[in-house]
Design a protein around this motif. Structure first.
Motif, PDB file in Angstrom:
ATOM      1  N   ARG A  52      11.221 -39.284 -67.298  1.00  0.00           N
ATOM      2  CA  ARG A  52      11.975 -38.198 -66.666  1.00  0.00           C
ATOM      3  C   ARG A  52      11.377 -37.861 -65.306  1.00  0.00           C
TER       4      ARG A  52
ATOM      5  N   ASN B 242      13.958 -33.116 -63.686  1.00  0.00           N
ATOM      6  CA  ASN B 242      14.267 -33.335 -65.107  1.00  0.00           C
ATOM      7  C   ASN B 242      15.264 -34.457 -65.357  1.00  0.00           C
TER       8      ASN B 242
ATOM      9  N   ARG C 237       7.987 -32.647 -68.731  1.00  0.00           N
ATOM     10  CA  ARG C 237       8.825 -33.713 -68.153  1.00  0.00           C
ATOM     11  C   ARG C 237       8.031 -35.010 -68.038  1.00  0.00           C
TER      12      ARG C 237
END
Length: 255
Positions: A186, A191, A112
């Motif tokens: 992100r 997420n 992420r």
């Protein structure tokens, strides 16, 4: 009793018992079986297999084995030299969307951080992971072979390393993701895609010194987490540099 010979190539040998590695295996069986069932009986998840060749012809997972068959099984990135191979599964989204099992939380956070779409919850059951992967066309990342053998899972990868930073390099190399990296876009917590946020909209949530010295902020519309380039930013950039250094190349030369 019927008999076949089967040869697992390259990194598929990672899954085999030592006595079966890097050699043709003579196997006898007494019931009708698909080549997929036979492959997984050797503890090789179907998600790791990219190409199957029987008696010189490409086949798919549904092929029913015949007495005397000579079977070659290849992983992704290996080229058996067979023209017009028969695809075993539809192409995944590009770049892939991942879902990570409960034992790889640090890997999920790092992916992420690099801007890659990666679902993770520490309470996901295997059945839930399989259902989400199927419904959302996500690639499962796991160190659990039994999870990858679930029929609902079309795309998956068994992560070899047990070191999180090495795991990241492994996944980046395996899926050729270096051109898809977009760091700090992100939320590492959930997420979500980060968006630029006006300071005045979140001023009531900021600590006094943060409010005084920083003016640019990103926030996650899904969980509300706020990000800014504070004193920790240099450490974050160093971490990103470490994740992107010395990319691990999968060894596809081993026979």
């Amino acid at each position: 009793m019927a008999q076949i010979t089967i040869h697992f190539h390259h990194i598929l040998n990672d899954f085999l018992a030592p006595a079966y590695r890097h050699r043709e295996i003579v196997h006898r069986y007494d019931r009708k079986a698909s080549v997929k069932d036979m492959i997984e009986s050797f503890n090789v998840p179907h998600t790791e297999v990219e190409r199957i060749v029987v008696n010189g012809q490409a086949v798919d997972f549904s092929y029913l084995m015949q007495d005397g068959d000579h079977i070659q099984v290849y992983p992704a990135s290996a080229n058996p030299g067979v023209p017009s191979p028969l695809p075993l599964r539809p192409e995944p989204p590009s770049p892939p969307r991942f879902i990570v099992d409960t034992n790889l939380g640090r890997l999920a956070r790092y992916l992420r951080l690099l801007g890659l779409d990666c679902l993770y919850h520490n309470d996901y059951a295997d059945a839930v992971i399989a259902q989400i992967a199927s419904a959302q066309q996500r690639t499962v990342l796991t160190r659990d072979r039994s999870l990858l053998r679930r029929s609902l899972i079309v795309h998956g990868y068994f992560v070899r390393s047990d070191m999180p930073k090495t795991q990241v390099r492994e996944v980046l190399a395996r899926f050729d993701l270096y051109r898809s990296i977009d760091p700090l876009t992100r939320c590492t917590r959930c997420n979500g895609k980060l968006t630029a946020t006006d300071k005045h909209q979140i001023a009531h949530r900021l600590e006094p010194l943060t409010k005084k010295y920083y003016d640019k902020f990103l926030s996650c519309p899904d969980c509300g987490q706020i990000y800014w380039q504070g004193s920790h930013f240099e450490r974050v950039m160093q971490l990103i540099g470490q994740l992107l250094s010395h990319p691990k190349q999968l060894d596809t030369r081993r026979q």
